[in-house]
Design a protein around this motif. Structure first.
Motif, short mmCIF file in Angstrom:
data_model
loop_
_atom_site.label_atom_id
_atom_site.label_comp_id
_atom_site.label_asym_id
_atom_site.label_seq_id
_atom_site.Cartn_x
_atom_site.Cartn_y
_atom_site.Cartn_z
N GLY A 1 77.09 72.52 10.69
CA GLY A 1 78.25 72.44 11.56
C GLY A 1 77.90 72.80 12.97
O GLY A 1 76.79 73.24 13.27
N PRO A 2 78.85 72.62 13.89
CA PRO A 2 78.58 72.93 15.29
C PRO A 2 78.41 74.42 15.51
O PRO A 2 79.03 75.23 14.84
CB PRO A 2 79.83 72.39 16.01
CG PRO A 2 80.90 72.40 14.97
CD PRO A 2 80.20 72.10 13.68
N VAL A 3 77.56 74.76 16.44
CA VAL A 3 77.31 76.16 16.79
C VAL A 3 77.56 76.34 18.27
O VAL A 3 77.12 75.56 19.09
CB VAL A 3 75.84 76.55 16.46
CG1 VAL A 3 75.53 77.94 16.98
CG2 VAL A 3 75.62 76.50 14.95
N GLU A 4 78.30 77.39 18.62
CA GLU A 4 78.55 77.69 20.02
C GLU A 4 77.26 78.15 20.69
O GLU A 4 76.41 78.77 20.07
CB GLU A 4 79.61 78.78 20.15
CG GLU A 4 80.99 78.37 19.68
CD GLU A 4 81.97 79.52 19.79
OE1 GLU A 4 81.53 80.68 19.57
OE2 GLU A 4 83.15 79.28 20.08
N GLY A 5 77.15 77.84 21.99
CA GLY A 5 76.00 78.28 22.75
C GLY A 5 76.18 79.70 23.26
O GLY A 5 77.20 80.35 23.01
N PRO A 6 75.21 80.22 24.02
CA PRO A 6 75.25 81.61 24.47
C PRO A 6 76.49 82.00 25.24
O PRO A 6 77.03 83.09 25.03
CB PRO A 6 73.99 81.71 25.35
CG PRO A 6 73.08 80.66 24.81
CD PRO A 6 73.97 79.53 24.40
N ASP A 7 76.97 81.15 26.16
CA ASP A 7 78.15 81.51 26.94
C ASP A 7 79.38 81.69 26.06
O ASP A 7 80.13 82.67 26.19
CB ASP A 7 78.43 80.44 28.00
CG ASP A 7 77.37 80.39 29.08
OD1 ASP A 7 76.53 81.32 29.11
OD2 ASP A 7 77.37 79.43 29.86
N ALA A 8 79.60 80.73 25.16
CA ALA A 8 80.75 80.81 24.27
C ALA A 8 80.62 81.97 23.30
O ALA A 8 81.61 82.63 22.96
CB ALA A 8 80.92 79.49 23.51
N GLN A 9 79.40 82.24 22.83
CA GLN A 9 79.19 83.36 21.92
C GLN A 9 79.47 84.68 22.63
O GLN A 9 80.02 85.61 22.03
CB GLN A 9 77.74 83.33 21.39
CG GLN A 9 77.50 82.19 20.40
CD GLN A 9 76.06 82.16 19.93
OE1 GLN A 9 75.15 82.60 20.62
NE2 GLN A 9 75.85 81.63 18.74
N LEU A 10 79.09 84.78 23.89
CA LEU A 10 79.37 85.99 24.66
C LEU A 10 80.88 86.18 24.80
O LEU A 10 81.39 87.30 24.68
CB LEU A 10 78.72 85.90 26.03
CG LEU A 10 78.91 87.11 26.96
CD1 LEU A 10 78.29 88.35 26.35
CD2 LEU A 10 78.31 86.83 28.33
N ALA A 11 81.60 85.08 25.04
CA ALA A 11 83.05 85.17 25.15
C ALA A 11 83.67 85.67 23.86
O ALA A 11 84.59 86.49 23.87
CB ALA A 11 83.62 83.80 25.52
N THR A 12 83.14 85.19 22.74
CA THR A 12 83.64 85.63 21.44
C THR A 12 83.36 87.12 21.23
O THR A 12 84.21 87.89 20.78
CB THR A 12 83.01 84.81 20.31
OG1 THR A 12 83.36 83.43 20.49
CG2 THR A 12 83.49 85.28 18.95
N ALA A 13 82.13 87.53 21.56
CA ALA A 13 81.73 88.91 21.33
C ALA A 13 82.52 89.89 22.19
O ALA A 13 82.83 91.02 21.75
CB ALA A 13 80.23 89.07 21.62
N LEU A 14 82.89 89.48 23.41
CA LEU A 14 83.58 90.39 24.33
C LEU A 14 85.09 90.18 24.37
O LEU A 14 85.79 90.90 25.08
CB LEU A 14 83.02 90.22 25.75
CG LEU A 14 81.59 90.69 25.99
CD1 LEU A 14 81.16 90.38 27.41
CD2 LEU A 14 81.45 92.19 25.72
N GLY A 15 85.55 89.19 23.60
CA GLY A 15 86.95 88.83 23.69
C GLY A 15 87.91 89.98 23.49
O GLY A 15 88.81 90.22 24.33
N GLU A 16 87.77 90.75 22.43
CA GLU A 16 88.69 91.83 22.12
C GLU A 16 88.60 92.94 23.17
O GLU A 16 89.61 93.50 23.59
CB GLU A 16 88.39 92.39 20.73
CG GLU A 16 89.36 93.48 20.28
CD GLU A 16 90.81 92.97 20.23
OE1 GLU A 16 91.72 93.77 20.50
OE2 GLU A 16 91.02 91.78 19.93
#
Length: 257
Positions: free
Chosen positions: A191-206
């Motif tokens: 399946g699709p995998v987010e790149g570093p920018d999107a992963q950082l957004a996910t990690a810092l979202g909360e």
């Protein structure tokens, strides 16, 4: 590598085919040995590779393996040469040095993503094989006629390689398969995998939802990433900026500066 290991690696990678001095041959070849090591590294990482593990993969004794390869350092050299893809034919990218180097960098990115353990195996002073050396040759040939000195051309290639390595390392550390080329990478399950920018957004979202007022610039940047649907331009953005800078240097050299 010690001097002894260096010499052994040169002979294995560049010398004539190896024939064991003693004992039964058992049908072993350097290509088969390297391939077994690559399969183990792809499944378990470079830490999983040992002479014993490769011997087990090939259903031979470790002593039989030693008749062909002196030790793990030389084994890894063979594995790198087997895993690195053939250098790309840059003529397909067009006439310009910029297009050729962009293709080179993206193909290098694909090669590292296919075998992430290459990041660990291709650092430090070591012997490069013919295929890996061919990558350097292709990149330098793309800069022919640009007016750069030999040192500047080599530094440019190292800079491009370092950017590619950094993106793949970041993806690897965050548990993804990529997407840094502009989004749309494939993960372990296909399946699709987010790149570093999107992963950082996910990690810092909360954290940003609670403390975002303390970091307004970061909050705005992450919101933009989310608004763009997680499309990640880390590889392409950095590649373009490096090539922009090289373009300025090439122009200066053309002007005699």
């Amino acid at each position: 590598m010690t001097d002894e290991q260096w010499g052994a690696a040169v002979r294995l990678l560049w010398g004539p085919p190896v024939t064991p001095a003693r004992g039964p041959r058992r049908g072993l070849t350097l290509e088969g040995i390297a391939g077994a090591g690559v399969r183990i590294a792809d499944a378990e990482g470079l830490a999983g590779v040992s002479m014993q593990a490769v011997a087990g993969e090939l259903a031979v004794t470790k002593m039989a393996l030693y008749r062909y390869v002196p030790g793990k350092a030389e084994l890894v050299s063979l594995m790198v040469e087997a895993a690195v893809p053939e250098p790309p034919a840059l003529d397909a990218a067009g006439e310009g040095w910029r297009e050729r180097l962009a293709l080179w960098a993206r193909e290098l990115y694909a090669g590292f993503r296919a075998h992430p353990w290459l990041l660990e195996a291709t650092v430090g002073a070591r012997v490069m094989g013919p295929r890996e050396t061919g990558w350097m040759e292709r990149a330098l040939s793309a800069l022919d006629g640009c007016g750069l000195s030999g040192a500047e051309a080599i530094d440019a290639v190292v800079l491009l390689s370092g950017h590619v390595r950094g993106i793949v390392e970041q993806e690897r550390a965050m548990g993804g398969g990529g997407g840094g080329a502009g989004g749309g990478g494939a993960g372990r399950g296909g399946g699709p995998v987010e790149g570093p920018d999107a992963q950082l957004a996910t990690a810092l979202g909360e954290v940003m939802r609670v403390h975002g007022e303390r970091y307004p610039a970061l909050t705005a940047a992450l919101a933009s990433v989310a608004a763009d649907g997680g499309q990640d331009q880390a590889l392409g953005f950095g590649l373009d900026r490096i090539l922009d800078g090289l373009g300025l240097l090439v122009a200066r050299r053309a002007a005699g500066a």
